[in-house]
Write a protein that holds these residues in place. Structure first.
Motif, PDB file in Angstrom:
ATOM      1  N   ILE A 149      -1.541   9.994  -3.872  1.00 47.79           N
ATOM      2  CA  ILE A 149      -0.348   9.807  -4.690  1.00 47.79           C
ATOM      3  C   ILE A 149      -0.186  10.976  -5.645  1.00 47.79           C
ATOM      4  N   THR A 150       1.025  11.466  -5.781  1.00 47.74           N
ATOM      5  CA  THR A 150       1.376  12.452  -6.800  1.00 47.74           C
ATOM      6  C   THR A 150       2.208  11.700  -7.820  1.00 47.74           C
ATOM      7  N   TRP A 151       1.770  11.703  -9.071  1.00 46.42           N
ATOM      8  CA  TRP A 151       2.399  10.892 -10.117  1.00 46.42           C
ATOM      9  C   TRP A 151       3.420  11.676 -10.933  1.00 46.42           C
ATOM     10  N   LEU A 188       5.259  10.336  -3.746  1.00 46.80           N
ATOM     11  CA  LEU A 188       5.540  10.734  -5.121  1.00 46.80           C
ATOM     12  C   LEU A 188       5.984   9.464  -5.812  1.00 46.80           C
ATOM     13  N   LEU A 189       5.289   9.057  -6.857  1.00 48.54           N
ATOM     14  CA  LEU A 189       5.646   7.833  -7.571  1.00 48.54           C
ATOM     15  C   LEU A 189       5.914   8.153  -9.036  1.00 48.54           C
ATOM     16  N   LYS A 190       6.970   7.560  -9.552  1.00 56.01           N
ATOM     17  CA  LYS A 190       7.275   7.707 -10.971  1.00 56.01           C
ATOM     18  C   LYS A 190       6.537   6.611 -11.720  1.00 56.01           C
ATOM     19  N   GLY A 191       5.784   6.980 -12.722  1.00 54.66           N
ATOM     20  CA  GLY A 191       5.058   5.992 -13.500  1.00 54.66           C
ATOM     21  C   GLY A 191       3.670   6.489 -13.851  1.00 54.66           C
ATOM     22  N   GLU A 192       2.889   5.588 -14.362  1.00 55.75           N
ATOM     23  CA  GLU A 192       1.518   5.893 -14.738  1.00 55.75           C
ATOM     24  C   GLU A 192       0.560   5.321 -13.703  1.00 55.75           C
ATOM     25  N   ALA A 196       0.874  -1.172   0.000  1.00 61.25           N
ATOM     26  CA  ALA A 196       0.000   0.000   0.000  1.00 61.25           C
ATOM     27  C   ALA A 196       0.906   1.215   0.000  1.00 61.25           C
ATOM     28  N   PHE A 197       0.594   2.185  -0.831  1.00 61.39           N
ATOM     29  CA  PHE A 197       1.343   3.426  -0.879  1.00 61.39           C
ATOM     30  C   PHE A 197       0.403   4.560  -0.499  1.00 61.39           C
ATOM     31  N   ASP A 255      -2.281  -1.355  -8.665  1.00 59.51           N
ATOM     32  CA  ASP A 255      -3.655  -1.558  -8.225  1.00 59.51           C
ATOM     33  C   ASP A 255      -4.126  -0.309  -7.467  1.00 59.51           C
ATOM     34  N   GLU A 256      -5.072   0.419  -8.027  1.00 56.96           N
ATOM     35  CA  GLU A 256      -5.520   1.676  -7.439  1.00 56.96           C
ATOM     36  C   GLU A 256      -6.175   1.513  -6.070  1.00 56.96           C
ATOM     37  N   THR A 257      -6.598   0.320  -5.714  1.00 57.30           N
ATOM     38  CA  THR A 257      -7.201   0.109  -4.400  1.00 57.30           C
ATOM     39  C   THR A 257      -6.141   0.131  -3.296  1.00 57.30           C
TER      40      THR A 257
END
Length: 99
Positions: free
Chosen positions: A34-36, A18-22, A13-14, A27-29
């Motif tokens: 999140i800041t993409w 800040l995550l790099k990616g799309e 779970a995040f 899994d959005e659940t």
């Protein structure tokens, strides 16, 4: 045995990251706040004392993006700076205006 036979589900779970990616990569659940694909904006210099400097620059999108619930558990950052402004920053260090 084949390595794929040994792979099991990874429980994750995040939150407040800040995550790099799309957004479709995970899994959005299991994601919240999140800041993409933003660059965290760390200082660019490297010194002998701190070869990796994870303090935030003034233009970092991580400023004021943290979980306010951490203030009671972690009232100060790793440098002892208070997270008392009500909007903690993401990461181990609270942004402090240089004097």
């Amino acid at each position: 045995t084949d390595i794929e036979d040994e792979i099991t589900d990874f429980n994750y779970a995040f939150n407040y990251c800040l995550l790099k990616g799309e957004e479709t990569d995970l899994d959005e659940t299991r994601l919240s706040n999140i800041t993409w694909s933003e660059v965290p904006s760390f200082p660019s210099f490297v010194s002998d004392k701190h070869p990796y400097d994870f303090r935030l620059n003034a233009d970092s999108p991580a400023i004021n993006m943290g979980d306010t619930g951490v203030i009671s558990t972690y009232p100060n950052d790793l440098n002892g700076n208070p997270r008392s402004d009500g909007s903690p920053d993401l990461g181990a260090y609270e942004y402090v205006i240089a004097e």
